[in-house]
Design a protein around this motif. Structure first.
Motif, PDB file in Angstrom:
ATOM      1  N   ILE A  10       0.859  -1.187   0.000  1.00  0.00           N
ATOM      2  CA  ILE A  10       0.000   0.000   0.000  1.00  0.00           C
ATOM      3  C   ILE A  10       0.893   1.234   0.000  1.00  0.00           C
ATOM      4  O   ILE A  10       1.969   1.232   0.588  1.00  0.00           O
ATOM      5  N   ARG A  11       0.437   2.270  -0.681  1.00  0.00           N
ATOM      6  CA  ARG A  11       1.157   3.550  -0.725  1.00  0.00           C
ATOM      7  C   ARG A  11       0.431   4.611   0.095  1.00  0.00           C
ATOM      8  O   ARG A  11       0.961   5.686   0.330  1.00  0.00           O
ATOM      9  N   ALA A  12      -0.806   4.295   0.485  1.00  0.00           N
ATOM     10  CA  ALA A  12      -1.645   5.191   1.293  1.00  0.00           C
ATOM     11  C   ALA A  12      -2.618   4.316   2.065  1.00  0.00           C
ATOM     12  O   ALA A  12      -2.814   3.151   1.726  1.00  0.00           O
ATOM     13  N   TYR A  13      -3.224   4.874   3.091  1.00  0.00           N
ATOM     14  CA  TYR A  13      -4.231   4.141   3.853  1.00  0.00           C
ATOM     15  C   TYR A  13      -5.569   4.224   3.128  1.00  0.00           C
ATOM     16  O   TYR A  13      -5.877   5.219   2.476  1.00  0.00           O
ATOM     17  N   GLY A  14      -6.379   3.142   3.233  1.00  0.00           N
ATOM     18  CA  GLY A  14      -7.687   3.165   2.613  1.00  0.00           C
ATOM     19  C   GLY A  14      -8.293   1.779   2.511  1.00  0.00           C
ATOM     20  O   GLY A  14      -7.892   0.852   3.217  1.00  0.00           O
ATOM     21  N   GLY A  15      -9.236   1.641   1.578  1.00  0.00           N
ATOM     22  CA  GLY A  15      -9.939   0.378   1.371  1.00  0.00           C
ATOM     23  C   GLY A  15      -9.147  -0.576   0.501  1.00  0.00           C
ATOM     24  O   GLY A  15      -7.976  -0.351   0.181  1.00  0.00           O
ATOM     25  N   THR A  16      -9.818  -1.626   0.082  1.00  0.00           N
ATOM     26  CA  THR A  16      -9.157  -2.662  -0.716  1.00  0.00           C
ATOM     27  C   THR A  16      -8.654  -2.143  -2.056  1.00  0.00           C
ATOM     28  O   THR A  16      -7.728  -2.722  -2.628  1.00  0.00           O
ATOM     29  N   ASP A  17      -9.205  -1.054  -2.539  1.00  0.00           N
ATOM     30  CA  ASP A  17      -8.810  -0.512  -3.836  1.00  0.00           C
ATOM     31  C   ASP A  17      -7.403   0.086  -3.840  1.00  0.00           C
ATOM     32  O   ASP A  17      -6.843   0.321  -4.915  1.00  0.00           O
ATOM     33  N   ILE A  18      -6.806   0.317  -2.696  1.00  0.00           N
ATOM     34  CA  ILE A  18      -5.467   0.914  -2.668  1.00  0.00           C
ATOM     35  C   ILE A  18      -4.358  -0.146  -2.626  1.00  0.00           C
ATOM     36  O   ILE A  18      -3.181   0.184  -2.731  1.00  0.00           O
ATOM     37  N   VAL A  19      -4.729  -1.406  -2.502  1.00  0.00           N
ATOM     38  CA  VAL A  19      -3.743  -2.485  -2.487  1.00  0.00           C
ATOM     39  C   VAL A  19      -3.270  -2.748  -3.914  1.00  0.00           C
ATOM     40  O   VAL A  19      -4.068  -2.810  -4.841  1.00  0.00           O
ATOM     41  N   GLU A  20      -1.956  -2.883  -4.087  1.00  0.00           N
ATOM     42  CA  GLU A  20      -1.425  -3.133  -5.432  1.00  0.00           C
ATOM     43  C   GLU A  20      -0.306  -4.164  -5.398  1.00  0.00           C
ATOM     44  O   GLU A  20       0.361  -4.341  -4.384  1.00  0.00           O
ATOM     45  N   ASN A  54      -6.062   1.974  10.762  1.00  0.00           N
ATOM     46  CA  ASN A  54      -6.618   1.890  12.117  1.00  0.00           C
ATOM     47  C   ASN A  54      -5.561   1.811  13.215  1.00  0.00           C
ATOM     48  O   ASN A  54      -5.871   2.124  14.367  1.00  0.00           O
ATOM     49  N   VAL A  55      -4.366   1.386  12.894  1.00  0.00           N
ATOM     50  CA  VAL A  55      -3.324   1.252  13.920  1.00  0.00           C
ATOM     51  C   VAL A  55      -2.153   2.220  13.684  1.00  0.00           C
ATOM     52  O   VAL A  55      -1.101   2.073  14.293  1.00  0.00           O
ATOM     53  N   ARG A  56      -2.353   3.212  12.830  1.00  0.00           N
ATOM     54  CA  ARG A  56      -1.232   4.104  12.480  1.00  0.00           C
ATOM     55  C   ARG A  56      -0.716   4.924  13.651  1.00  0.00           C
ATOM     56  O   ARG A  56       0.456   5.293  13.666  1.00  0.00           O
ATOM     57  N   ASN A  57      -1.558   5.212  14.647  1.00  0.00           N
ATOM     58  CA  ASN A  57      -1.073   5.951  15.813  1.00  0.00           C
ATOM     59  C   ASN A  57      -0.257   5.060  16.741  1.00  0.00           C
ATOM     60  O   ASN A  57       0.726   5.492  17.326  1.00  0.00           O
ATOM     61  N   ALA A  58      -0.666   3.813  16.883  1.00  0.00           N
ATOM     62  CA  ALA A  58       0.054   2.865  17.736  1.00  0.00           C
ATOM     63  C   ALA A  58       1.306   2.330  17.052  1.00  0.00           C
ATOM     64  O   ALA A  58       2.319   2.063  17.708  1.00  0.00           O
ATOM     65  N   PHE A  59       1.246   2.144  15.731  1.00  0.00           N
ATOM     66  CA  PHE A  59       2.361   1.596  14.952  1.00  0.00           C
ATOM     67  C   PHE A  59       2.613   2.466  13.731  1.00  0.00           C
ATOM     68  O   PHE A  59       2.199   2.122  12.623  1.00  0.00           O
ATOM     69  N   PRO A  60       3.288   3.594  13.924  1.00  0.00           N
ATOM     70  CA  PRO A  60       3.551   4.470  12.773  1.00  0.00           C
ATOM     71  C   PRO A  60       4.433   3.750  11.752  1.00  0.00           C
ATOM     72  O   PRO A  60       5.434   3.134  12.108  1.00  0.00           O
ATOM     73  N   LEU A  61       4.040   3.803  10.501  1.00  0.00           N
ATOM     74  CA  LEU A  61       4.763   3.138   9.423  1.00  0.00           C
ATOM     75  C   LEU A  61       5.106   4.144   8.344  1.00  0.00           C
ATOM     76  O   LEU A  61       4.360   5.081   8.088  1.00  0.00           O
ATOM     77  N   GLN A  62       6.240   3.920   7.700  1.00  0.00           N
ATOM     78  CA  GLN A  62       6.606   4.746   6.558  1.00  0.00           C
ATOM     79  C   GLN A  62       6.075   4.050   5.308  1.00  0.00           C
ATOM     80  O   GLN A  62       6.439   2.911   5.018  1.00  0.00           O
ATOM     81  N   LEU A  63       5.176   4.701   4.600  1.00  0.00           N
ATOM     82  CA  LEU A  63       4.594   4.150   3.379  1.00  0.00           C
ATOM     83  C   LEU A  63       5.486   4.470   2.192  1.00  0.00           C
ATOM     84  O   LEU A  63       6.156   5.485   2.195  1.00  0.00           O
ATOM     85  N   PRO A  64       5.547   3.607   1.164  1.00  0.00           N
ATOM     86  CA  PRO A  64       4.763   2.388   1.011  1.00  0.00           C
ATOM     87  C   PRO A  64       5.258   1.281   1.948  1.00  0.00           C
ATOM     88  O   PRO A  64       6.421   1.277   2.368  1.00  0.00           O
ATOM     89  N   ILE A  65       4.345   0.345   2.232  1.00  0.00           N
ATOM     90  CA  ILE A  65       4.667  -0.783   3.102  1.00  0.00           C
ATOM     91  C   ILE A  65       4.099  -2.060   2.486  1.00  0.00           C
ATOM     92  O   ILE A  65       2.985  -2.051   1.967  1.00  0.00           O
ATOM     93  N   VAL A  66       4.902  -3.126   2.546  1.00  0.00           N
ATOM     94  CA  VAL A  66       4.444  -4.444   2.099  1.00  0.00           C
ATOM     95  C   VAL A  66       3.687  -5.080   3.261  1.00  0.00           C
ATOM     96  O   VAL A  66       4.179  -5.096   4.386  1.00  0.00           O
TER      97      VAL A  66
END
Length: 116
Positions: A10-20, A54-66
């Motif tokens: 994913i390159r951004a947070y969102g629904g199933t349409d953002i998975v590539e 939903n967990v970005r505050n508890a587990f900040p991640l640098q996007l994109p992420i596999v």
């Protein structure tokens, strides 16, 4: 041998349409790590929670992420200091973060177990 691999990210947070499915660099094992050719990856709740943000505050991640936290596969290469496994060993375990939805994943050898 190719230096690229396929991965579900994913390159951004969102629904199933953002998975590539994308081409990314194939990783190289470092100290105490092994490179695993993924044959199966677990699908669980953390993946959609990460994807939706939903967990970005508890587990900040640098996007994109596999995505993907658990895997089973075959050891493809062993990094310096890694001694528990040999090339060709069948292993399973937790990635120790995310990244299992790829052709190849780097994993600390202590996070893996042999399968037979």
């Amino acid at each position: 041998m190719s230096t690229m691999q396929r991965a579900v990210l994913i390159r951004a947070y969102g629904g199933t349409d953002i998975v590539e499915v994308a081409e990314i660099a194939k990783p190289e094992p470092a100290q105490d790590q092994v490179l695993v050719r993924v044959r199966a990856a677990g699908v669980n709740g953390i993946d959609w929670k990460v994807r939706e943000g939903n967990v970005r505050n508890a587990f900040p991640l640098q996007l994109p992420i596999v995505l993907g936290a658990e895997l089973a596969g075959v050891v493809e290469a062993v990094g310096p200091g890694a001694s528990r496994f040999r090339v060709g060993d069948r292993v399973m375990g937790a990635v120790g973060g995310l990244g299992a939805y790829a052709d190849f994943v780097i994993v600390n050898e202590l996070s893996l177990s042999l399968t037979h």
